[in-house]
Design an enzyme around this catalytic site. Structure first.
Site, PDB file in Angstrom:
ATOM      1  N   ARG A 183       0.837  -1.209   0.000  1.00  0.00           N
ATOM      2  CA  ARG A 183       0.000   0.000   0.000  1.00  0.00           C
ATOM      3  C   ARG A 183       0.866   1.250   0.000  1.00  0.00           C
ATOM      4  NH1 ARG A 183      -4.510   0.435   4.584  1.00  0.00           N
ATOM      5  NH2 ARG A 183      -2.683   0.798   5.874  1.00  0.00           N
TER       6      ARG A 183
ATOM      7  N   LYS B  69      -2.699   6.393   1.789  1.00  0.00           N
ATOM      8  CA  LYS B  69      -2.476   6.876   3.154  1.00  0.00           C
ATOM      9  C   LYS B  69      -1.563   8.097   3.145  1.00  0.00           C
ATOM     10  CE  LYS B  69      -2.891   4.384   7.426  1.00  0.00           C
ATOM     11  NZ  LYS B  69      -4.194   4.971   7.731  1.00  0.00           N
TER      12      LYS B  69
ATOM     13  N   GLU C 220     -16.067   6.795   4.881  1.00  0.00           N
ATOM     14  CA  GLU C 220     -15.410   6.165   6.036  1.00  0.00           C
ATOM     15  C   GLU C 220     -15.404   7.149   7.193  1.00  0.00           C
ATOM     16  OE1 GLU C 220     -11.486   5.973   3.657  1.00  0.00           O
ATOM     17  OE2 GLU C 220     -10.821   6.109   5.726  1.00  0.00           O
TER      18      GLU C 220
HETATM   19  C1  COI Z   1      -4.396   3.124  11.629  1.00  0.00           C
HETATM   20  O1  COI Z   1      -5.445   2.594  11.921  1.00  0.00           O
HETATM   21  O2  COI Z   1      -3.311   2.517  11.730  1.00  0.00           O
HETATM   22  C2  COI Z   1      -4.344   4.476  11.116  1.00  0.00           C
HETATM   23  O3  COI Z   1      -3.440   4.761  10.396  1.00  0.00           O
HETATM   24  C3  COI Z   1      -5.337   5.484  11.516  1.00  0.00           C
HETATM   25  C4  COI Z   1      -4.682   6.608  12.245  1.00  0.00           C
HETATM   26  C5  COI Z   1      -5.502   7.842  12.113  1.00  0.00           C
HETATM   27  C6  COI Z   1      -4.414   6.265  13.669  1.00  0.00           C
END
Ligand code: COI
Length: 392
Positions: free
Chosen positions: A137, A239, A275
């Site tokens: 990803r 991400k 989401e």
């Molecule tokens: C995760 O769930 O690892 C994330 O990257 C979300 C983050 C906003 C804590």
């Protein structure tokens, strides 16, 4: 399906990277150059960090989801044409960046998140869950953000080294996990808008407990009607670090009203679920579990994908498609998934001053799925899917 369990030990890492075990066995602390042709030993010699075998002195019962600085982080530099070299463990601490770096000026950055669980007792192995999916990803996100990315092997290697080096920070079983945060940033200087000339790949870690203050109790969400998280053609499906600050305003507002988090709608029709700020969403109606399809505006969560597979295995009919707000309000159950969040049941959702409540508790799909997933992640059951990596 064939059982695949990959066990990586300091000894097996040492087979490929001799400096790993030699520095570890002598001092319990080490630095390792991952991808340079001749790895160079760079022992970290001060005594400020404990041995990787002793347990960190913190109150494991008090863990939330906040940074607890650990001993080591992994740092590797990359060039614009994609060569990542000289990866090494450093003490956890501040990094030096040009004020003109791509990440600070134009947000050229990506992050990942994965968890390491202790299998049994403080001497037991440590379980990583599908780390190659994070690597892939990050690679996809890097393409979208015009960044080079480390190879899957480099990524996995860095994650495993970071976890092993910070082993004493992996909470005892049942007390939480070590959250591992890989970052890829444009570190080189740019002034005009352009990709940075240099990149930095970092991996750091922090022990964590539950993500939401509710713990494992149901959360309550505010459905946002004005702020959107992503747009078609944008970066919602990767991400990117720049996806997260824009939702802070909605999140702060929701928190000030007593909500746990915000659920976003699509920005075009304003009626399909996307989401929540930090996790994916699922609805349950009878035996059917539905979740918004990942069409570029929704993050393809690794927990999301795992839950889809496990739900199919458990006999649910799983649908990835457009899910409207009307269906949401009519659902029996709603739950969120994410690495940090795991599987969080949603007790109620508010929208335009209306409050919709959902079933929660032991007899729910969310609870079955949580139990099934975490049993694999923590090594309580055999991993028949080859999802976990055990390291020690
Ligand atoms: C995760 O769930 O690892 C994330 O990257 C979300 C983050 C906003 C804590």
């Amino acid at each position: 399906m064939m059982l695949v369990r990959r066990v990586v030990t300091t000894t097996s890492l040492a087979k490929f990277f001799p400096c790993f075990s030699s520095s570890l066995s002598k001092s319990g602390r080490f630095a390792y150059h991952a991808s340079s042709p001749a790895p160079s030993l760079n022992p970290i010699s001060d005594d400020s960090c404990g041995s990787e075998n002793e347990e960190a002195e913190i109150d494991w019962d008090e863990l939330g989801f906040g940074l607890v600085p650990t001993d080591y982080m992994y740092v590797m530099k990359g060039t614009q044409d994609g060569e990542f070299i000289n990866g090494e463990l450093n003490h956890f601490g501040d990094i030096k960046l040009s004020p003109s770096s791509g990440v600070l000026n134009y947000g050229q950055g990506l992050f990942e998140g994965l968890k390491a669980y202790r299998r049994k007792g403080m001497g037991g192995g440590i379980m990583l869950f599908r780390p190659e999916e994070n690597a892939l990803r990050m690679g996809m996100g890097a393409q979208r953000m015009c960044m080079p990315s480390p190879s899957v092997d480099q990524f996995l290697h860095a994650v495993k080294l970071t976890v092993l080096a910070n082993k004493r920070w992996v909470p005892p079983q049942g007390k939480g996990s070590l959250y591992v945060r890989p970052l890829l940033i444009g570190s080189g200087p740019v002034l005009g808008l352009a990709p940075a000339p240099e990149y930095m790949f970092l991996v750091y870690a922090s022990p964590v407990g539950n993500y939401f203050k509710e713990g494992v109790a149901p959360i309550n969400l505010l459905l946002a009607d004005k702020i959107h998280r992503a747009i078609p053609g944008g970066t919602g499906g990767i991400k990117a670090i720049s996806n997260y600050a824009p939702v802070l305003k909605a999140q702060m507002h929701a928190k000030s009203k007593g909500f746990t988090d915000v659920l976003y709608l699509d920005s075009v029709n304003k009626k399909y679920l996307e989401e929540a700020s930090s996790c994916n969403i699922f609805i349950v109606k009878g035996n059917v579990i539905s979740t918004p399809a990942t069409n570029g505006t929704i993050l393809p969560g690794i927990t999301r994908r795992s839950i889809i597979e496990l739900a199919n295995d458990l006999g649910y009919q799983v649908e990835e498609r457009l899910v409207s707000v009307d269906e949401l309000f009519d659902a029996d159950e709603v739950f969120c998934t994410g690495t940090a969040v795991v599987v969080a049941p949603v007790g109620c959702i508010s929208y335009c001053d209306q409050r919709y409540t959902f079933k929660t508790g032991v007899e729910t799909a969310a609870q079955r799925l949580y139990n099934t997933l975490t049993a694999i992640q923590m090594g309580h059951v055999q991993d028949t899917k080859g999802w976990t990596h055990e390291i020690q």
